[in-house]
Write an enzyme that holds these catalytic residues in place. Structure first.
Site, PDB file in Angstrom:
ATOM      1  N   ASP A   1      38.575  51.768  40.512  1.00 61.26           N
ATOM      2  CA  ASP A   1      38.249  50.377  40.811  1.00 61.26           C
ATOM      3  C   ASP A   1      38.455  50.146  42.300  1.00 61.26           C
ATOM      4  OD1 ASP A   1      37.433  47.826  40.430  1.00 61.26           O
ATOM      5  OD2 ASP A   1      39.240  47.140  39.406  1.00 61.26           O
TER       6      ASP A   1
ATOM      7  N   SER B   1      24.024  52.103  41.553  1.00 59.39           N
ATOM      8  CA  SER B   1      25.162  51.602  40.786  1.00 59.39           C
ATOM      9  C   SER B   1      25.250  52.453  39.517  1.00 59.39           C
ATOM     10  CB  SER B   1      24.928  50.128  40.472  1.00 59.39           C
ATOM     11  OG  SER B   1      25.980  49.639  39.707  1.00 59.39           O
TER      12      SER B   1
ATOM     13  N   GLU C   1      34.729  56.471  46.685  1.00 62.96           N
ATOM     14  CA  GLU C   1      35.332  55.172  46.431  1.00 62.96           C
ATOM     15  C   GLU C   1      36.560  55.015  47.322  1.00 62.96           C
ATOM     16  OE1 GLU C   1      33.378  53.867  44.305  1.00 62.96           O
ATOM     17  OE2 GLU C   1      34.354  52.064  43.530  1.00 62.96           O
TER      18      GLU C   1
ATOM     19  N   LYS D   1      33.325  51.013  30.172  1.00 65.97           N
ATOM     20  CA  LYS D   1      34.300  50.082  30.747  1.00 65.97           C
ATOM     21  C   LYS D   1      35.422  49.755  29.766  1.00 65.97           C
ATOM     22  CE  LYS D   1      32.269  48.246  34.711  1.00 65.97           C
ATOM     23  NZ  LYS D   1      32.057  47.005  35.433  1.00 65.97           N
TER      24      LYS D   1
ATOM     25  N   ARG E   1      27.997  50.279  50.695  1.00 63.30           N
ATOM     26  CA  ARG E   1      26.818  50.486  49.858  1.00 63.30           C
ATOM     27  C   ARG E   1      25.711  49.477  50.166  1.00 63.30           C
ATOM     28  NH1 ARG E   1      27.643  50.172  43.508  1.00 63.30           N
ATOM     29  NH2 ARG E   1      27.570  47.965  44.074  1.00 63.30           N
TER      30      ARG E   1
ATOM     31  N   CYS F   1      70.986  25.079  36.281  1.00 59.53           N
ATOM     32  CA  CYS F   1      71.565  23.805  35.889  1.00 59.53           C
ATOM     33  C   CYS F   1      73.038  24.069  35.617  1.00 59.53           C
ATOM     34  CB  CYS F   1      70.880  23.294  34.616  1.00 59.53           C
ATOM     35  SG  CYS F   1      71.789  21.941  33.865  1.00 59.53           S
TER      36      CYS F   1
ATOM     37  N   GLU G   1      34.973  61.499  34.303  1.00 59.31           N
ATOM     38  CA  GLU G   1      35.821  61.139  35.441  1.00 59.31           C
ATOM     39  C   GLU G   1      36.428  59.755  35.253  1.00 59.31           C
ATOM     40  OE1 GLU G   1      33.296  61.216  38.847  1.00 59.31           O
ATOM     41  OE2 GLU G   1      32.778  63.325  38.574  1.00 59.31           O
TER      42      GLU G   1
ATOM     43  N   CYS H   1      67.632  19.039  36.628  1.00 60.96           N
ATOM     44  CA  CYS H   1      67.311  19.755  35.399  1.00 60.96           C
ATOM     45  C   CYS H   1      66.363  18.900  34.556  1.00 60.96           C
ATOM     46  CB  CYS H   1      68.600  20.020  34.624  1.00 60.96           C
ATOM     47  SG  CYS H   1      68.294  20.651  32.959  1.00 60.96           S
TER      48      CYS H   1
ATOM     49  N   CYS I   1      68.447  17.706  31.292  1.00 58.87           N
ATOM     50  CA  CYS I   1      69.638  16.854  31.272  1.00 58.87           C
ATOM     51  C   CYS I   1      69.837  16.113  32.584  1.00 58.87           C
ATOM     52  CB  CYS I   1      70.881  17.679  30.923  1.00 58.87           C
ATOM     53  SG  CYS I   1      71.369  18.798  32.226  1.00 58.87           S
TER      54      CYS I   1
ATOM     55  N   LYS J   1      36.948  56.082  36.365  1.00 61.65           N
ATOM     56  CA  LYS J   1      36.179  55.149  37.187  1.00 61.65           C
ATOM     57  C   LYS J   1      37.159  54.393  38.074  1.00 61.65           C
ATOM     58  CE  LYS J   1      32.486  51.760  37.063  1.00 61.65           C
ATOM     59  NZ  LYS J   1      33.092  50.757  37.927  1.00 61.65           N
TER      60      LYS J   1
ATOM     61  N   ASP K   1      35.670  40.026  36.353  1.00 66.86           N
ATOM     62  CA  ASP K   1      34.624  41.033  36.148  1.00 66.86           C
ATOM     63  C   ASP K   1      34.045  40.924  34.743  1.00 66.86           C
ATOM     64  OD1 ASP K   1      35.113  41.885  38.659  1.00 66.86           O
ATOM     65  OD2 ASP K   1      36.091  43.769  38.099  1.00 66.86           O
ATOM     66  N   ALA K   2      34.922  40.617  33.783  1.00 71.97           N
ATOM     67  CA  ALA K   2      34.452  40.538  32.394  1.00 71.97           C
ATOM     68  C   ALA K   2      33.440  39.402  32.242  1.00 71.97           C
ATOM     69  CB  ALA K   2      35.630  40.332  31.462  1.00 71.97           C
ATOM     70  N   GLU K   3      33.730  38.246  32.849  1.00 70.21           N
ATOM     71  CA  GLU K   3      32.788  37.123  32.755  1.00 70.21           C
ATOM     72  C   GLU K   3      31.482  37.482  33.458  1.00 70.21           C
ATOM     73  OE1 GLU K   3      34.803  32.982  33.420  1.00 70.21           O
ATOM     74  OE2 GLU K   3      36.202  34.535  34.058  1.00 70.21           O
ATOM     75  N   TYR K   4      31.605  38.167  34.584  1.00 65.71           N
ATOM     76  CA  TYR K   4      30.419  38.600  35.317  1.00 65.71           C
ATOM     77  C   TYR K   4      29.569  39.525  34.430  1.00 65.71           C
ATOM     78  CZ  TYR K   4      27.497  40.922  38.781  1.00 65.71           C
ATOM     79  OH  TYR K   4      26.424  41.430  39.460  1.00 65.71           O
TER      80      TYR K   4
ATOM     81  N   TYR L   1      38.467  58.880  47.292  1.00 64.47           N
ATOM     82  CA  TYR L   1      38.031  60.034  46.494  1.00 64.47           C
ATOM     83  C   TYR L   1      36.515  60.056  46.522  1.00 64.47           C
ATOM     84  CZ  TYR L   1      42.543  60.987  44.204  1.00 64.47           C
ATOM     85  OH  TYR L   1      43.837  61.324  43.933  1.00 64.47           O
TER      86      TYR L   1
ATOM     87  N   CYS M   1      74.009  20.696  28.529  1.00 63.84           N
ATOM     88  CA  CYS M   1      72.571  20.676  28.786  1.00 63.84           C
ATOM     89  C   CYS M   1      71.867  21.138  27.507  1.00 63.84           C
ATOM     90  CB  CYS M   1      72.227  21.617  29.937  1.00 63.84           C
ATOM     91  SG  CYS M   1      70.456  21.898  30.090  1.00 63.84           S
TER      92      CYS M   1
HETATM   93  N1  NAD Z   1      33.876  39.215  39.575  1.00 66.12           N
HETATM   94  C1  NAD Z   1      32.754  39.075  40.230  1.00 66.12           C
HETATM   95  O1  NAD Z   1      32.421  38.013  40.729  1.00 66.12           O
HETATM   96  C2  NAD Z   1      31.862  40.261  40.398  1.00 66.12           C
HETATM   97  C3  NAD Z   1      30.677  40.151  41.104  1.00 66.12           C
HETATM   98  C4  NAD Z   1      29.915  41.285  41.227  1.00 66.12           C
HETATM   99  C5  NAD Z   1      30.317  42.474  40.656  1.00 66.12           C
HETATM  100  N2  NAD Z   1      31.482  42.535  39.975  1.00 66.12           N
HETATM  101  C6  NAD Z   1      31.952  43.781  39.332  1.00 66.12           C
HETATM  102  O2  NAD Z   1      31.280  44.865  39.832  1.00 66.12           O
HETATM  103  C7  NAD Z   1      30.510  45.465  38.807  1.00 66.12           C
HETATM  104  C8  NAD Z   1      29.176  45.810  39.341  1.00 66.12           C
HETATM  105  O3  NAD Z   1      29.413  46.504  40.487  1.00 66.12           O
HETATM  106  P1  NAD Z   1      28.757  47.864  40.792  1.00 66.12           P
HETATM  107  O4  NAD Z   1      27.319  47.717  40.917  1.00 66.12           O
HETATM  108  O5  NAD Z   1      29.520  48.413  41.938  1.00 66.12           O
HETATM  109  O6  NAD Z   1      28.965  48.675  39.508  1.00 66.12           O
HETATM  110  P2  NAD Z   1      30.230  49.269  38.835  1.00 66.12           P
HETATM  111  O7  NAD Z   1      31.435  49.028  39.621  1.00 66.12           O
HETATM  112  O8  NAD Z   1      30.221  48.825  37.443  1.00 66.12           O
HETATM  113  O9  NAD Z   1      29.880  50.803  38.824  1.00 66.12           O
HETATM  114  C9  NAD Z   1      29.245  51.536  39.834  1.00 66.12           C
HETATM  115  C10 NAD Z   1      30.167  51.986  40.882  1.00 66.12           C
HETATM  116  O10 NAD Z   1      31.295  52.608  40.365  1.00 66.12           O
HETATM  117  C11 NAD Z   1      31.893  53.321  41.424  1.00 66.12           C
HETATM  118  N3  NAD Z   1      32.633  54.465  40.888  1.00 66.12           N
HETATM  119  C12 NAD Z   1      33.975  54.484  40.710  1.00 66.12           C
HETATM  120  N4  NAD Z   1      34.374  55.658  40.227  1.00 66.12           N
HETATM  121  C13 NAD Z   1      33.279  56.428  40.118  1.00 66.12           C
HETATM  122  C14 NAD Z   1      33.074  57.772  39.686  1.00 66.12           C
HETATM  123  N5  NAD Z   1      34.076  58.531  39.264  1.00 66.12           N
HETATM  124  N6  NAD Z   1      31.821  58.221  39.701  1.00 66.12           N
HETATM  125  C15 NAD Z   1      30.794  57.460  40.109  1.00 66.12           C
HETATM  126  N7  NAD Z   1      30.933  56.194  40.536  1.00 66.12           N
HETATM  127  C16 NAD Z   1      32.161  55.677  40.540  1.00 66.12           C
HETATM  128  C17 NAD Z   1      30.794  53.677  42.382  1.00 66.12           C
HETATM  129  O11 NAD Z   1      31.080  53.106  43.613  1.00 66.12           O
HETATM  130  C18 NAD Z   1      29.585  53.045  41.770  1.00 66.12           C
HETATM  131  O12 NAD Z   1      28.740  52.491  42.727  1.00 66.12           O
HETATM  132  C19 NAD Z   1      30.417  44.488  37.691  1.00 66.12           C
HETATM  133  O13 NAD Z   1      30.319  45.121  36.454  1.00 66.12           O
HETATM  134  C20 NAD Z   1      31.705  43.734  37.860  1.00 66.12           C
HETATM  135  O14 NAD Z   1      32.714  44.456  37.188  1.00 66.12           O
HETATM  136  C21 NAD Z   1      32.233  41.450  39.839  1.00 66.12           C
END
Ligand code: NAD
Length: 777
Positions: free
Chosen positions: A123, A89, A179, A348, A142, A461, A119, A442, A445, A121, A39-42, A258, A467
């Protein structure tokens, strides 16, 4: 962002390349639940594209990924469903400064003070639920924000999604957004299931006579909870056999939900998002218990910091904090871009999962002979440190993870937790990857490896005596803090002392000969520097190949004075890759010898720990030393006598008896004793008789602090105990004497404050040998 091109064409070319790449990543991510990059590279690519578009707004066409939500559907076969209101998003920030800047802007746009709904976030993956007359009508992913996949057919398998609302007062029709995620224990349970299925599969294949090495990984571990949840949700029931349906039911049954927002909803009867949550909860819909409303940005910042520290204390993975303007009226006023609302932001956290290349799998042999495969990876930064190795525990774990040498792997390091390889990105394989097999011998040795115990998967070993890896581990242990505490006898020196002169032969020095070493013998020994942090790939001066330096490769060599350096061939033969030509200062050798000399009279418990007897660490060793007073007394004791000592017990008693059975163990004791190692506490009254019965310090509490001439720190404490006193580590009203030497700090001032008598080293020596009366005599 830095270095944005100044001319349009260059910027356009870069933007196009980025957009294409991002498109590929997101299609795979949203449609298949597979992360081709972390995700970080993205996010780095995404923000670079945003920056280019900020500099050249004409680049930000409608079809740019920065203007879109999710990805166009690549259908798994579900009907498509248009959301009544678009699903958006969130925009991201990565620093508190960026967050403050966003908050200031939002506040200014609102034109008044706002309340911040903060809140976690989650994953997971976004879902929209539509209810009509209190009954679930559709559940939809979505998708691209307008149209998602209608996964309602799977709902009966997902108990987390309420089919019917409780209570009353709900609108005729409304959409809620949330989510879907997997709780860590459910994720773990799914992986345990994969292990079980793989084991069954392996057994079946064996039965069919298939060679062990030819059995593939059919049920690899799931690498990541979010992607597993996404994959679960998008399974189709069609064409599934009964057992497959059962597995699908299990995966869907484990999903959690949630809700964190609303879609179409005419005139909600409340004025804030936090109140909406109250309504939803009242109707039996799941909302997070972790949301908070704050009046000031400072409080939000504190929340972000605090939650970041307790990232793993909640029931789901979190990748950040979502901060929302709480007032619904302001949502309408602030509006949204084509991709995200302006009234919310995602802060993030630094990523815990990264991608890197698995360069090799090697096997390390520990102090006790355990053979542990470990991954050697291209160095990668995660959670503030550079990681290039991770343990893989045993060959079954390697199989379960399904990783091949050459794979791009997902590596996780959560906070201080040890880095772990989660799995491979199979989609990135190009056929050059190769399978790894546990070596039969091993690596140090060449002794055939054997199971730790009958039927065990872990191998060891069995050549404990010679050894090199095991001797090295034991010698290093001898120098460690909990044993003889000799600073110069660390990892590097232990490796240097014990390296074999020719690979696969016994080490130069074993622990038995440690106390016989002389400076003359030590000076010419080569010092191999292990475990050093490494950086960029370098070209090996010997082989010419490019290597990323992994530990064990960086080498420092010392030569006997006047000796020529090794030729490249000799160096290669010894596995030495780089010659730093640094001479080991003979001071180091002199220091080691003198430290070893001092160690000979260290307290008995330290000597016991140094013998590397299984389970005998500082606690058991102290108990043994206190009770028996000498190694001879320990040796003479029966199993019962040993076991009944508090802090010892049956397991350690057995371990001690076993240890003394072995010839080369007894030889260590003999050679150490001959070299002058003291295996008894002077003045100890003998087994079972507590030292404090009638010593000159009976009933007295003494604190020793600073450096007392004639005593080591431990020596001073032992002297107090041997004389029947209590050696305390802090000064209180109960302290009778404080012995203080140079370097004594707060303990001395505290003693003075409390009016406790302070002694110098000479007085202390009198006290421990003759008792308090002699002090004034
Ligand atoms: N690794 C990869 O190849 C790849 C590819 C595409 C996207 N991504 C990841 O996904 C992200 C983009 O995805 P995205 O558009 O879903 O954006 P996002 O995940 O950065 O944020 C938006 C989403 O967060 C969610 N969310 C979770 N908790 C929430 C809360 N408390 N309130 C509101 N929303 C909440 C919702 O579903 C919302 O749509 C990128 O930043 C990356 O981290 C990774």
């Amino acid at each position: 962002m830095s270095d944005i091109p100044t001319d349009f064409e260059t910027a356009r070319a870069e933007a196009e390349a980025l957009a294409e790449r991002i498109e590929r990543y997101r299609t795979t991510y949203y449609s298949e639940g597979v992360s081709l990059v972390s995700d970080a590279e993205y996010d780095v690519d995404f923000h670079r594209l945003e920056a280019l578009e900020r500099a050249f707004p004409e680049l930000a066409g409608q079809d740019s990924p920065t203007q879109q939500v999710g990805a166009a559907l690549v259908s798994a076969g579900f009907p498509s469903h248009e959301h009544a209101e678009r699903m958006l998003s969130l925009d991201n920030v990565f620093t508190l400064d960026e967050f403050a800047e966003w908050a200031t802007k939002a506040q200014a746009a609102a034109g008044r003070a706002v309340r911040w709904l903060s809140e976690l976030k989650i994953d997971g993956l976004a879902i929209s639920l539509a209810y009509r007359d209190g009954v679930l009508e559709t559940a939809t992913t979505r998708g691209d924000g307008r149209v998602g996949e209608d996964i309602t057919e799977n709902i009966e398998f997902i108990p987390a999604i309420p089919r019917r609302l409780a209570g009353d007062g709900f609108p005729t029709f409304f959409e809620v957004r949330g989510e879907v995620f997997l709780q860590p224990h459910d994720f773990q349970a799914l992986n345990e299931r994969q292990h079980r299925l793989q084991a069954e599969f392996v057994a079946e294949q064996r039965e069919k006579g298939r060679a062990e090495d030819a059995i593939p990984t059919r049920f690899p571990e799931f690498a990541n909870a979010r992607n597993t949840a996404a994959g679960s949700l998008r399974q189709r029931r069609e064409n599934k056999s009964a057992p497959q349906l059962e597995l699908m039911r299990d995966r869907l049954g484990r999903l959690s939900l949630y809700l964190h927002g609303i879609g179409a909803w005419q005139n909600p009867p409340v004025s804030s998002q936090s109140e909406i949550y109250g309504l939803l909860a009242g109707w039996g819909l799941p909302v997070s218990p972790h949301s908070r409303v704050f009046d000031s940005v400072d409080e939000v910042t504190a929340f972000i910091a605090d939650r970041g520290e307790h990232r793993h204390d909640v029931e789901h993975e979190i990748d950040g904090i979502v901060v929302k303007v709480d007032e619904l009226e302001l949502h309408a006023e602030l509006g949204a871009t084509s991709r995200a609302p302006r009234w919310a932001i995602a802060y993030k956290y630094p990523p815990e999962e990264v991608h890197t290349k698995l360069l090799d799998i090697r096997v390390g042999i520990g102090r006790t002979g355990r053979a542990t495969p470990y991954a050697v990876m291209a160095p990668v930064k995660v959670q503030g440190s550079t990681v290039e190795q991770a343990t893989l525990h045993n060959q079954d774990v390697v199989k379960a993870k399904g990783v091949l040498i050459g794979d791009t792997v997902v590596l996780r390091k959560a906070g201080d937790v040890i880095p772990e390889i989660l799995g491979a990105v199979e989609e990135l394989r190009d056929g050059t990857e190769r399978e790894w097999h546990m070596p039969e011998r091993c690596p140090e040795c060449a002794t055939p490896l054997r199971p730790m115990k009958e039927g065990d998967i872990d191998l060891r070993c069995p050549n404990a005596e010679s050894c090199p890896a095991q001797v090295r581990g034991r010698v290093e242990h001898i120098g460690s803090r909990g044993a003889l505490d000799i600073e110069v006898l660390g990892e590097v020196t232990a490796a240097a002392l014990t390296q074999p002169s020719v690979p696969s032969t016994p080490p130069l020095v074993t622990e038995a000969g440690l106390f016989d070493l002389t400076v003359d013998e030590l000076v010419p020994i080569e010092v191999v520097v292990r475990g050093a942090e490494t950086g960029e790939p370098k070209t090996d001066p010997v082989t010419g190949e490019e290597v990323r330096r992994a530990p064990f490769q960086k080498v420092r060599i010392t030569y006997p004075p006047g000796t020529d350096e090794l030729t490249p061939t000799e160096r290669r033969a010894r596995g030495i890759r780089k010659n730093h030509r640094e001479l080991l200062p003979s001071e180091a050798a002199t220091k080691l010898v003198s430290e070893l000399e001092k160690a000979k009279t260290k307290p008995l418990w330290r000597i016991l720990v140094s013998l590397n007897i299984r389970h005998v660490g500082p606690v058991a060793a102290r108990a043994l030393a206190d009770h028996f007073g000498s190694l001879d007394a320990v040796r003479a004791a029966s199993r019962e006598e040993l076991a009944e000592v508090e802090g010892v017990g049956g397991i350690i008693a057995d371990s001690l008896l076993d240890w003394f059975e072995v010839d080369w163990h007894r030889e260590i004791v003999e050679r150490w004793a001959a070299a002058g190692v003291q295996f008894a506490t002077p003045g100890h009254p003998g087994p079972g008789r507590a030292a404090d019965a009638d010593g000159v310090l009976a009933g007295l509490t003494i604190v020793a602090t600073g450096s007392l001439d004639g005593f080591t720190r431990e020596g001073a404490q032992e002297a107090i105990i041997a004389a029947g006193g209590k050696a305390a580590s802090s000064v209180s009203k109960k302290t009778d004497f404080v012995a203080a030497g140079p370097g004594a700090g707060s303990k001395l001032s505290k003693a003075e404050d409390l009016g406790i008598r302070v002694l110098d080293a000479a007085q202390f020596a009198v006290l421990v040998s003759e008792g308090p009366a002699a002090l004034d005599g």
